[in-house]
Design a protein around this motif. Structure first.
Motif, PDB file in Angstrom:
ATOM      1  N   PRO A  35      -9.530   2.629  10.493  1.00  0.00           N
ATOM      2  CA  PRO A  35     -10.637   2.281   9.595  1.00  0.00           C
ATOM      3  C   PRO A  35     -11.904   1.973  10.397  1.00  0.00           C
ATOM      4  O   PRO A  35     -11.837   1.575  11.560  1.00  0.00           O
ATOM      5  N   LYS A  36     -13.049   2.172   9.760  1.00  0.00           N
ATOM      6  CA  LYS A  36     -14.330   1.882  10.423  1.00  0.00           C
ATOM      7  C   LYS A  36     -14.491   0.393  10.684  1.00  0.00           C
ATOM      8  O   LYS A  36     -14.952  -0.022  11.731  1.00  0.00           O
ATOM      9  N   GLU A  37     -14.114  -0.419   9.709  1.00  0.00           N
ATOM     10  CA  GLU A  37     -14.199  -1.870   9.868  1.00  0.00           C
ATOM     11  C   GLU A  37     -13.013  -2.341  10.710  1.00  0.00           C
ATOM     12  O   GLU A  37     -11.876  -1.980  10.450  1.00  0.00           O
ATOM     13  N   GLU A  51      -8.282   6.010   3.679  1.00  0.00           N
ATOM     14  CA  GLU A  51      -7.987   6.885   2.534  1.00  0.00           C
ATOM     15  C   GLU A  51      -7.300   8.164   2.989  1.00  0.00           C
ATOM     16  O   GLU A  51      -7.590   8.701   4.054  1.00  0.00           O
ATOM     17  N   GLN A  73      -9.065  -3.233   6.145  1.00  0.00           N
ATOM     18  CA  GLN A  73      -9.570  -2.074   5.399  1.00  0.00           C
ATOM     19  C   GLN A  73      -8.568  -0.926   5.469  1.00  0.00           C
ATOM     20  O   GLN A  73      -8.235  -0.452   6.557  1.00  0.00           O
ATOM     21  N   HIS A  88       0.869  -1.178   0.000  1.00  0.00           N
ATOM     22  CA  HIS A  88       0.000   0.000   0.000  1.00  0.00           C
ATOM     23  C   HIS A  88       0.907   1.230   0.000  1.00  0.00           C
ATOM     24  O   HIS A  88       2.112   1.143   0.255  1.00  0.00           O
ATOM     25  N   LYS A 131     -11.927  -5.496  11.173  1.00  0.00           N
ATOM     26  CA  LYS A 131     -11.367  -6.796  10.806  1.00  0.00           C
ATOM     27  C   LYS A 131      -9.872  -6.628  10.569  1.00  0.00           C
ATOM     28  O   LYS A 131      -9.432  -5.643   9.959  1.00  0.00           O
ATOM     29  N   SER A 132      -9.068  -7.602  11.058  1.00  0.00           N
ATOM     30  CA  SER A 132      -7.623  -7.484  10.879  1.00  0.00           C
ATOM     31  C   SER A 132      -6.983  -8.839  10.644  1.00  0.00           C
ATOM     32  O   SER A 132      -7.506  -9.878  11.042  1.00  0.00           O
TER      33      SER A 132
END
Length: 141
Positions: free
Chosen positions: A76-78, A107, A104, A16, A80-81
């Protein structure tokens, strides 16, 4: 917390634009890192206080006295990792570190990512082999 450009962790071999590491140390000296990927997108106002207080060049230090940050707004809002055991990515590269890497990405505008990149340059550790490590996907609350 600190930042790396490009990311140190990869997904399917892809980096990323940037990655943030929030390093935690418990009373028993156990280490955990929560990492967040960044991708190019819309301007992220939550990072304005950090960007406006970045040091001018790599190696410089700058205090942010009087600047308040709500770290939850940088995540991030989500929740999950990816979860795995690894090491710190800077010397002494301590082993047995509990890693949680947000699935997630957050941005940030291209201009914002460039503000970090021009100061940090390429400061990521090369991706390390998995060496039989297991990577799980968990929900972090």
């Amino acid at each position: 917390f600190h930042f790396h450009t490009p990311s140190e962790n990869t997904v399917d071999g892809q980096h990323h634009a940037m990655e943030m590491h929030m390093v935690h140390k418990s009373e028993d000296n156990s280490l955990a890192v929560y990492a967040v990927f960044f991708k190019t997108g819309k301007h992220n106002n939550n990072f304005n206080p950090i960007i406006s207080n970045l040091p001018n060049k790599l190696g410089d230090k700058k205090s942010m006295d009087g600047v308040e940050l709500d770290i939850s707004k940088l995540l991030p809002k989500e929740r999950k990792s990816y979860h795995f055991m690894g090491s710190l990515t800077t010397p002494p590269c301590t082993e047995n570190v509990n890693w949680m890497v947000a699935v997630q990405p957050v941005e940030m505008s291209d201009d914002q990512i460039n503000e970090f990149s021009k100061r940090l340059h390429k400061n990521n550790r090369p991706t390390q082999p998995l060496n039989d490590r297991f990577i799980a996907v968990d929900n972090v609350e």
